[in-house]
Scaffold this motif. Sequence first.
Motif, PDB file in Angstrom:
ATOM      1  N   ARG A   1      69.535  17.487  41.487  1.00  0.00           N
ATOM      2  CA  ARG A   1      68.518  17.718  40.846  1.00  0.00           C
ATOM      3  C   ARG A   1      68.257  16.367  40.234  1.00  0.00           C
ATOM      4  NH1 ARG A   1      69.704  20.300  34.752  1.00  0.00           N
ATOM      5  NH2 ARG A   1      71.934  18.790  34.554  1.00  0.00           N
ATOM      6  N   VAL A   2      66.709  15.984  39.731  1.00  0.00           N
ATOM      7  CA  VAL A   2      66.022  14.473  39.067  1.00  0.00           C
ATOM      8  C   VAL A   2      65.607  15.083  37.759  1.00  0.00           C
ATOM      9  CG1 VAL A   2      64.400  13.047  39.187  1.00  0.00           C
ATOM     10  CG2 VAL A   2      65.424  13.972  41.516  1.00  0.00           C
TER      11      VAL A   2
ATOM     12  N   LEU B   1      74.933  18.436  41.768  1.00  0.00           N
ATOM     13  CA  LEU B   1      75.217  19.352  40.954  1.00  0.00           C
ATOM     14  C   LEU B   1      76.932  19.662  41.695  1.00  0.00           C
ATOM     15  CD1 LEU B   1      72.072  21.569  40.963  1.00  0.00           C
ATOM     16  CD2 LEU B   1      72.654  20.216  39.067  1.00  0.00           C
ATOM     17  N   ASP B   2      78.054  20.273  41.380  1.00  0.00           N
ATOM     18  CA  ASP B   2      78.716  20.667  40.802  1.00  0.00           C
ATOM     19  C   ASP B   2      78.607  22.133  41.620  1.00  0.00           C
ATOM     20  OD1 ASP B   2      79.816  19.532  39.438  1.00  0.00           O
ATOM     21  OD2 ASP B   2      80.039  20.262  37.798  1.00  0.00           O
ATOM     22  N   LYS B   3      79.205  22.841  42.510  1.00  0.00           N
ATOM     23  CA  LYS B   3      79.588  23.393  43.133  1.00  0.00           C
ATOM     24  C   LYS B   3      81.004  24.825  43.572  1.00  0.00           C
ATOM     25  CE  LYS B   3      81.076  21.102  46.890  1.00  0.00           C
ATOM     26  NZ  LYS B   3      80.886  20.427  49.109  1.00  0.00           N
ATOM     27  N   PRO B   4      80.725  26.203  43.606  1.00  0.00           N
ATOM     28  CA  PRO B   4      81.412  26.856  43.036  1.00  0.00           C
ATOM     29  C   PRO B   4      83.161  26.406  43.816  1.00  0.00           C
ATOM     30  CG  PRO B   4      79.910  27.965  43.883  1.00  0.00           C
ATOM     31  CD  PRO B   4      79.231  26.377  44.275  1.00  0.00           C
TER      32      PRO B   4
ATOM     33  N   THR C   1      85.564  27.937  44.615  1.00  0.00           N
ATOM     34  CA  THR C   1      85.969  28.900  46.065  1.00  0.00           C
ATOM     35  C   THR C   1      85.225  28.899  46.791  1.00  0.00           C
ATOM     36  OG1 THR C   1      84.731  30.389  45.227  1.00  0.00           O
ATOM     37  CG2 THR C   1      87.072  30.310  43.864  1.00  0.00           C
ATOM     38  N   GLY C   2      84.238  27.956  47.010  1.00  0.00           N
ATOM     39  CA  GLY C   2      83.534  28.699  48.362  1.00  0.00           C
ATOM     40  C   GLY C   2      82.459  29.360  48.263  1.00  0.00           C
ATOM     41  N   PHE C   3      82.208  29.823  47.451  1.00  0.00           N
ATOM     42  CA  PHE C   3      81.758  31.627  46.980  1.00  0.00           C
ATOM     43  C   PHE C   3      81.271  31.736  45.370  1.00  0.00           C
ATOM     44  CE2 PHE C   3      84.382  32.028  50.657  1.00  0.00           C
ATOM     45  CZ  PHE C   3      83.612  32.973  51.906  1.00  0.00           C
ATOM     46  N   GLY C   4      80.111  31.987  45.976  1.00  0.00           N
ATOM     47  CA  GLY C   4      79.205  31.877  44.263  1.00  0.00           C
ATOM     48  C   GLY C   4      78.047  31.712  44.200  1.00  0.00           C
ATOM     49  N   GLU C   5      77.469  30.690  42.696  1.00  0.00           N
ATOM     50  CA  GLU C   5      75.954  30.634  42.641  1.00  0.00           C
ATOM     51  C   GLU C   5      75.885  29.059  41.773  1.00  0.00           C
ATOM     52  OE1 GLU C   5      74.938  34.186  39.431  1.00  0.00           O
ATOM     53  OE2 GLU C   5      74.504  34.507  41.521  1.00  0.00           O
ATOM     54  N   VAL C   6      74.825  29.334  42.252  1.00  0.00           N
ATOM     55  CA  VAL C   6      74.483  28.085  40.467  1.00  0.00           C
ATOM     56  C   VAL C   6      73.046  28.027  40.219  1.00  0.00           C
ATOM     57  CG1 VAL C   6      73.749  24.800  40.681  1.00  0.00           C
ATOM     58  CG2 VAL C   6      76.072  26.154  42.688  1.00  0.00           C
ATOM     59  N   ILE C   7      73.399  28.543  38.837  1.00  0.00           N
ATOM     60  CA  ILE C   7      71.773  28.390  38.338  1.00  0.00           C
ATOM     61  C   ILE C   7      71.579  27.313  37.798  1.00  0.00           C
ATOM     62  CG2 ILE C   7      70.811  30.111  36.404  1.00  0.00           C
ATOM     63  CD1 ILE C   7      72.878  32.038  37.553  1.00  0.00           C
TER      64      ILE C   7
ATOM     65  N   GLY D   1      67.229  21.801  31.883  1.00  0.00           N
ATOM     66  CA  GLY D   1      67.826  22.013  31.221  1.00  0.00           C
ATOM     67  C   GLY D   1      69.197  22.044  31.583  1.00  0.00           C
ATOM     68  N   ARG D   2      70.777  22.882  30.848  1.00  0.00           N
ATOM     69  CA  ARG D   2      72.194  23.327  31.816  1.00  0.00           C
ATOM     70  C   ARG D   2      71.829  23.694  33.051  1.00  0.00           C
ATOM     71  NH1 ARG D   2      74.219  27.534  30.415  1.00  0.00           N
ATOM     72  NH2 ARG D   2      73.184  29.237  28.632  1.00  0.00           N
ATOM     73  N   TYR D   3      72.911  23.821  33.673  1.00  0.00           N
ATOM     74  CA  TYR D   3      73.247  25.131  34.733  1.00  0.00           C
ATOM     75  C   TYR D   3      74.584  25.395  34.553  1.00  0.00           C
ATOM     76  CZ  TYR D   3      75.775  20.830  37.586  1.00  0.00           C
ATOM     77  OH  TYR D   3      77.169  20.338  37.271  1.00  0.00           O
ATOM     78  N   GLU D   4      74.834  26.720  35.388  1.00  0.00           N
ATOM     79  CA  GLU D   4      75.804  27.245  35.310  1.00  0.00           C
ATOM     80  C   GLU D   4      76.433  26.661  36.581  1.00  0.00           C
ATOM     81  OE1 GLU D   4      74.668  30.526  33.878  1.00  0.00           O
ATOM     82  OE2 GLU D   4      74.146  30.324  32.018  1.00  0.00           O
ATOM     83  N   VAL D   5      77.551  27.038  37.021  1.00  0.00           N
ATOM     84  CA  VAL D   5      78.639  27.275  37.932  1.00  0.00           C
ATOM     85  C   VAL D   5      79.022  28.652  37.763  1.00  0.00           C
ATOM     86  CG1 VAL D   5      79.262  26.627  40.029  1.00  0.00           C
ATOM     87  CG2 VAL D   5      78.050  25.224  38.541  1.00  0.00           C
ATOM     88  N   LYS D   6      79.133  29.688  38.740  1.00  0.00           N
ATOM     89  CA  LYS D   6      79.966  31.000  39.166  1.00  0.00           C
ATOM     90  C   LYS D   6      80.135  31.060  40.020  1.00  0.00           C
ATOM     91  CE  LYS D   6      76.670  33.412  35.840  1.00  0.00           C
ATOM     92  NZ  LYS D   6      75.437  34.726  35.385  1.00  0.00           N
TER      93      LYS D   6
END
Length: 53
Positions: free
Chosen positions: A16-17, A25-28, A30-36, A45-50
Amino acid sequence: MNNKAEVNLEEEALYRVKNGKLEKLDKPITGFGEVIQKWQDGKLGRYEVKYTK
């Protein structure tokens, strides 16, 4: 102002810029998940990694 950035197109990644800077951005872990990505007042703003365990 330097408005150029290089990214490795061989790597799976999200960027992201924000405030004129490219941020990877960080990635999950485990290799499975999502970035919001959250928007606040029209700005990044902030982002979430699940991830799934």
